[in-house]
Design a protein around this motif. Structure first.
Motif, PDB file in Angstrom:
ATOM      1  N   VAL A  94      98.634  -3.203  69.753  1.00 57.31           N
ATOM      2  CA  VAL A  94      99.214  -2.082  69.096  1.00 57.31           C
ATOM      3  C   VAL A  94     100.375  -1.899  68.953  1.00 57.31           C
ATOM      4  O   VAL A  94     101.109  -1.519  68.115  1.00 57.31           O
ATOM      5  N   ALA A 104      97.045   0.348  65.046  1.00 55.92           N
ATOM      6  CA  ALA A 104      98.361   0.557  64.735  1.00 55.92           C
ATOM      7  C   ALA A 104      98.760   1.025  63.168  1.00 55.92           C
ATOM      8  O   ALA A 104      99.691   1.700  63.103  1.00 55.92           O
ATOM      9  N   LEU A 116      97.911   4.683  63.300  1.00 54.80           N
ATOM     10  CA  LEU A 116      99.038   5.336  63.878  1.00 54.80           C
ATOM     11  C   LEU A 116     100.522   5.362  63.262  1.00 54.80           C
ATOM     12  O   LEU A 116     101.191   6.398  63.049  1.00 54.80           O
ATOM     13  N   LYS A 117     100.955   4.281  62.774  1.00 50.14           N
ATOM     14  CA  LYS A 117     102.131   4.219  61.985  1.00 50.14           C
ATOM     15  C   LYS A 117     102.408   4.335  60.742  1.00 50.14           C
ATOM     16  O   LYS A 117     103.220   5.417  60.446  1.00 50.14           O
ATOM     17  N   GLU A 118     101.382   4.454  59.952  1.00 48.98           N
ATOM     18  CA  GLU A 118     101.601   4.643  58.400  1.00 48.98           C
ATOM     19  C   GLU A 118     100.645   5.812  57.879  1.00 48.98           C
ATOM     20  O   GLU A 118     101.290   6.447  57.205  1.00 48.98           O
ATOM     21  N   SER A 159     107.418  -1.101  61.965  1.00 48.68           N
ATOM     22  CA  SER A 159     108.821  -0.348  61.582  1.00 48.68           C
ATOM     23  C   SER A 159     109.888  -1.000  61.452  1.00 48.68           C
ATOM     24  O   SER A 159     110.884  -0.811  60.915  1.00 48.68           O
ATOM     25  N   ASP A 171     103.229  12.435  62.035  1.00 46.91           N
ATOM     26  CA  ASP A 171     104.269  12.476  63.617  1.00 46.91           C
ATOM     27  C   ASP A 171     104.101  13.806  63.921  1.00 46.91           C
ATOM     28  O   ASP A 171     104.935  14.571  64.016  1.00 46.91           O
ATOM     29  N   THR A 230     102.376  -4.250  67.184  1.00 45.49           N
ATOM     30  CA  THR A 230     102.129  -4.120  65.490  1.00 45.49           C
ATOM     31  C   THR A 230     102.872  -3.121  65.141  1.00 45.49           C
ATOM     32  O   THR A 230     103.477  -3.052  63.907  1.00 45.49           O
ATOM     33  N   GLU A 231     102.854  -1.983  65.876  1.00 41.70           N
ATOM     34  CA  GLU A 231     103.821  -0.910  65.446  1.00 41.70           C
ATOM     35  C   GLU A 231     105.206  -1.041  65.233  1.00 41.70           C
ATOM     36  O   GLU A 231     105.949  -0.730  64.478  1.00 41.70           O
ATOM     37  N   GLU A 232     105.717  -2.028  66.288  1.00 40.41           N
ATOM     38  CA  GLU A 232     107.042  -2.242  66.074  1.00 40.41           C
ATOM     39  C   GLU A 232     107.408  -3.011  64.923  1.00 40.41           C
ATOM     40  O   GLU A 232     108.353  -3.074  64.197  1.00 40.41           O
ATOM     41  N   SER A 270      99.361  12.856  67.451  1.00 43.06           N
ATOM     42  CA  SER A 270      99.669  11.533  67.228  1.00 43.06           C
ATOM     43  C   SER A 270     100.423  10.914  68.658  1.00 43.06           C
ATOM     44  O   SER A 270     100.252   9.607  68.917  1.00 43.06           O
ATOM     45  N   ARG A 288      99.578   8.115  71.053  1.00 44.57           N
ATOM     46  CA  ARG A 288     100.405   6.877  71.224  1.00 44.57           C
ATOM     47  C   ARG A 288     100.794   6.570  72.822  1.00 44.57           C
ATOM     48  O   ARG A 288     100.607   5.464  73.349  1.00 44.57           O
TER      49      ARG A 288
END
Lengths: 255, 532
Positions: free
Chosen positions: B388, B306, B309-311, B396, B315, B391-393, B319, B323
């Motif tokens: 995942v 995560a 993917l997120k950091e 953010s 985008d 964790t992404e939530e 990706s 996701r």
């Protein structure tokens, strides 16, 4: 007119784009060392954008483009060889809303020095005391250093953020509307502190509040629609503005 | 009416009724499980029914219902036990056939090690071919004695002989690996020494076995004589009795004591009789351990994924595809994960591990067969999307201002992540872990092909080096429910067991969750952000 000291920052032909929108148009001026320079102007005039250019905080936003150059002590900070983290260590910043980390006051202040690799407890203690003293907060919190920084008042939080910035011993301190979320008493405390700070640091402050600019700054830049309308000694600008737009703004005809 | 709709009240009603339906269904489910499950340990009364054709039956009343397709006719289901005599545990009796009914005080329920319960009356004791009359108290003493003997036999069987077997197996493998190497004088000597050791061990083994035979004969010496409902007499070795009690003659306090002792046996004991009786401790242990191993595997994997993917990932189209793919993994049927685990973890990785590290034990697989490690990793794969996404939530939800504050001090992205963002995201990450744990604890299908068994001979943790045996097969509450409820030879008698096991599973998941929630709330308090 106050005596101009050596310029520490030269801004030369700066254009700044958010996507296709031109946010700053051909900005040209110098910022003097160990003075307070204020940026005033109506909302959306680009003053915050400009201050965020000075430590490249705008790099964090996607889809922006910059033209021209900004030199700090003669060094172009947009040169590809420039190390951004090194630059930000030299140019500290305080934001509009207090944003202390959810840690203790002590941990907030020594956060930067810790990242620099300082581990010695006594040295960190010294840095913390010095920074908090300069931020005019030491007497208020010296018995509460290990209390969470989120439990103190907004004005105190903002001064923790200032202490956090000056704990890094930067050359320049940027303040982006630091008092807009605070009450008049907290604002007055921070203004007094700023005047003390300029003995050692170059201070750049963005403010909505013209009185604040008049009270604390040595030089003032008036921005409108992404352009620098007038830049002068503060007393000069407020008493004898050379441009019509400036006069209209400071006399409250608009904005 | 129009005003009523305009006022917005209908929407309050709509949402509230949706909530009510959910709550009712959940409460109903939990109540059903509790009522059906918790009654299992209560000493039920024994009823003696005399039918119109003068046949007497004895047993526990299980349920009463109207006869299908007939009006005003009722029938009762009686648990008559004595499976070895009657063949079936249950009997249906129509109300019309009953002549009289009473609750004889001296009727006893006997829990046996085999063949389920026995209902009858205690007639006497046979010892050395002599019969004597015994009372309940004496009988209880005898049962206690035989229980101690049983414990001793179990200890010898499981612990002592188990240890010897373990050593023999170890030496046998050592011997094989010695033989597999190039023959030489020195190795030959070593092999001989190992052989000697094995022989010595086998000797102690046969000694122990002789001792066991002796103990068993001693145990079978004493026998109870039990009179059944139809006045026939049945001989029952004392050793066969787990518990005997007269439920019709029990005080409420002693009933409660009985309840507690049975409950304790249930959660701490080992299963008997093809899992339909006794305890479920190995299954509880297996479930908890599996969830722990799974969490240890899934949290780092999910969090790191995560974070990238997120950091770090920009985008873009790729990706976004990744996701979506990760999120959709959560919708893949769990049995598919099981098949993947079997193919990848067990056959491929486990097989390779065996070839490299355990070649001397082949063709007997060590890691190349289902085990708790592979089952846990399969479940980790199954639950990774949950972690995942959570964790992404969480990442953010960390305010941009906090990150900027850190960047403005000249920190790199990693320093900011590690020192400011991750600590603040921890409560959210833990929420994801809680969801993953709940999901994994209840999952059965993939486990059935990756290492769960009906009856595991030993726990995955014991006193043999290296103490944690990740290659071992294990028991699991979910599978236990399936096995007891649908695969056991005596399904009807095992129904209460299904409910109690379900209750324990629900309770185990709840306990695991509460622990995680307490930790999360502590962290949340610590990192509470109150930006002015």
């Amino acid at each position: 007119m106050k005596k101009k000291s050596e310029p520490i920052v030269n801004i030369i032909d700066l254009n700044f784009y958010y996507g296709d929108t031109l946010a700053l148009k051909g900005i040209n001026f110098d910022i003097s060392e160990k003075k307070i320079t204020a940026f005033i102007g109506p909302s959306g005039c680009g003053k915050s954008t400009l201050i965020r250019c000075l430590n490249r905080m705008n790099d964090l936003i996607e889809n922006v483009r910059i033209e021209g150059c900004i030199k700090i002590k003669g060094q172009d900070i947009y040169d590809p060889s420039m190390n951004i983290t090194e630059l930000r260590k030299r140019v500290g910043m305080v934001f509009q809303k207090p944003n202390p980390f959810p840690k203790t006051i002590y941990e907030n202040v020594v956060y930067g020095p810790r990242v620099l690799g300082i581990k010695k407890k006594s040295l960190l203690d010294d840095i913390c005391e010095k920074a908090l003293t300069r931020a005019a907060l030491w007497t208020e919190v010296k018995d509460r250093l290990h209390v969470s920084a989120l439990e103190i008042s907004g004005g105190q939080q903002q001064r923790v953020c200032i202490a956090r910035a000056i704990a890094m011993e930067p050359e320049i301190v940027l303040l982006d509307e630091p008092c807009s979320a605070l009450d008049p008493i907290a604002t007055a405390k921070i203004e007094d502190m700023l005047v003390e700070l300029k003995k050692d640091y170059t201070v750049v402050i963005v403010t909505h509040n013209m009185q604040q600019a008049a009270r604390v700054s040595d030089f003032t830049g008036f921005f409108m629609m992404g352009e620098l309308v007038e830049y002068d000694d503060t007393t000069e600008l407020f008493t004898k503005p050379k441009k019509k737009k400036t006069e209209d703004y400071i006399t409250g005809r608009f904005g | 009416m129009k005003n009523f709709f305009k006022s917005g009240n209908p929407y309050v009603w709509l949402t509230a009724s949706a909530l009510t339906i959910c709550l009712l269904m959940i409460c109903g489910l939990v109540m059903l499980i509790m009522i059906k499950g918790l009654g299992m340990f209560w000493p039920h009364k024994i009823v003696s029914i005399c039918l119109k054709d003068n046949v007497v039956v004895l047993g526990e009343l299980v349920k009463r219902e109207s006869v299908p397709y007939e009006e005003d006719a009722y029938r009762s289901k009686l648990k008559v036990g004595n499976r070895d005599v009657y063949g079936l545990d249950f009997k249906w009796i129509n109300d019309d056939d009953i002549a009289s009914m009473d609750y004889p005080l001296s009727a006893i329920t006997i829990e046996r090690r085999e063949w389920g319960n026995m209902y009858g009356f205690l007639e006497g004791l046979r010892k050395d071919n002599k019969t004597e009359v015994v009372g309940m108290d004496e009988a209880r003493e005898l049962v206690k004695e035989s229980k101690m003997l049983y414990e001793r036999i179990r200890h010898i069987e499981k612990k002592e002989i188990g240890d010897i077997n373990h050593l023999i197996e170890k030496n046998r493998i050592k011997l094989r690996s010695l033989i597999m190497q190039l023959p030489s004088e020195k190795l030959q000597k070593k092999a001989d020494r190992v052989k000697e050791k094995i022989e010595a061990l086998e000797k102690t083994y046969s000694e122990k076995e002789a001792l066991l035979t002796e103990l068993y004969t001693e145990a079978r010496k004493k026998e109870f004589i039990i009179r059944l409902a139809d006045d026939s007499e049945k001989v029952l070795p004392v050793f066969q009795v787990v518990r005997m009690y007269t439920p019709n003659n029990m005080h409420i306090v002693s009933k409660m004591g009985f309840y507690v002792s049975k409950l304790w046996e249930y959660v701490s004991g080992e299963p008997r009789e093809a899992n339909t009786e006794g305890g479920i401790f190995p299954a509880i242990f297996g479930t908890v351990m599996m969830v722990f191993i799974m969490s240890i595997a899934v949290v780092p994997l999910g969090v790191l994924t995560a974070i990238y993917l997120k950091e770090y990932a920009s985008d873009n189209f790729l990706s976004r595809i990744v996701r979506i793919a990760v999120n959709n993994l959560a919708g893949v049927p769990s049995i598919v994960f099981g098949v993947f685990g079997l193919g990848f973890f067990i056959y491929f990785i486990g097989g390779s591990v065996d070839k490299i590290f355990f070649s001397e034990a082949l063709p007997t697989p060590t890691y190349g067969t289902g085990g708790i490690l592979w089952a846990s990793l399969t479940l980790a794969l199954l639950t990774v999307p949950v972690v995942v996404v959570a964790t992404e939530e969480a990442l953010s939800s960390v305010p941009r201002a906090i990150r900027e504050g850190s960047y403005a001090l000249g920190t790199t992205k990693f320093e900011t992540l590690w020192k400011v963002v991750l600590p603040q995201a921890t409560p959210g990450i833990l929420t994801g872990t809680i969801l993953a744990m709940a999901r994994a604890a209840g999952e059965v299908a993939p486990l059935m092909i990756t290492g769960v068994v009906k009856l595991a001979p030993s726990l995955p943790i014991d006193h043999h080096f290296p103490f944690i045996h990740l290659e071992r097969k294990f028991m699991h509450l979910g599978f236990h429910i399936y096995d007891v409820g649908f695969q056991s030879p005596n399904v009807e008698a095992a129904i209460p067991m299904v409910y109690t096991t379900t209750l324990v599973l629900v309770f185990t998941v709840l306990t695991l969750n509460i622990v995680a929630i307490v930790i999360r709330n502590k962290l949340r308090k610590k990192y509470k952000t109150s930006l002015v």
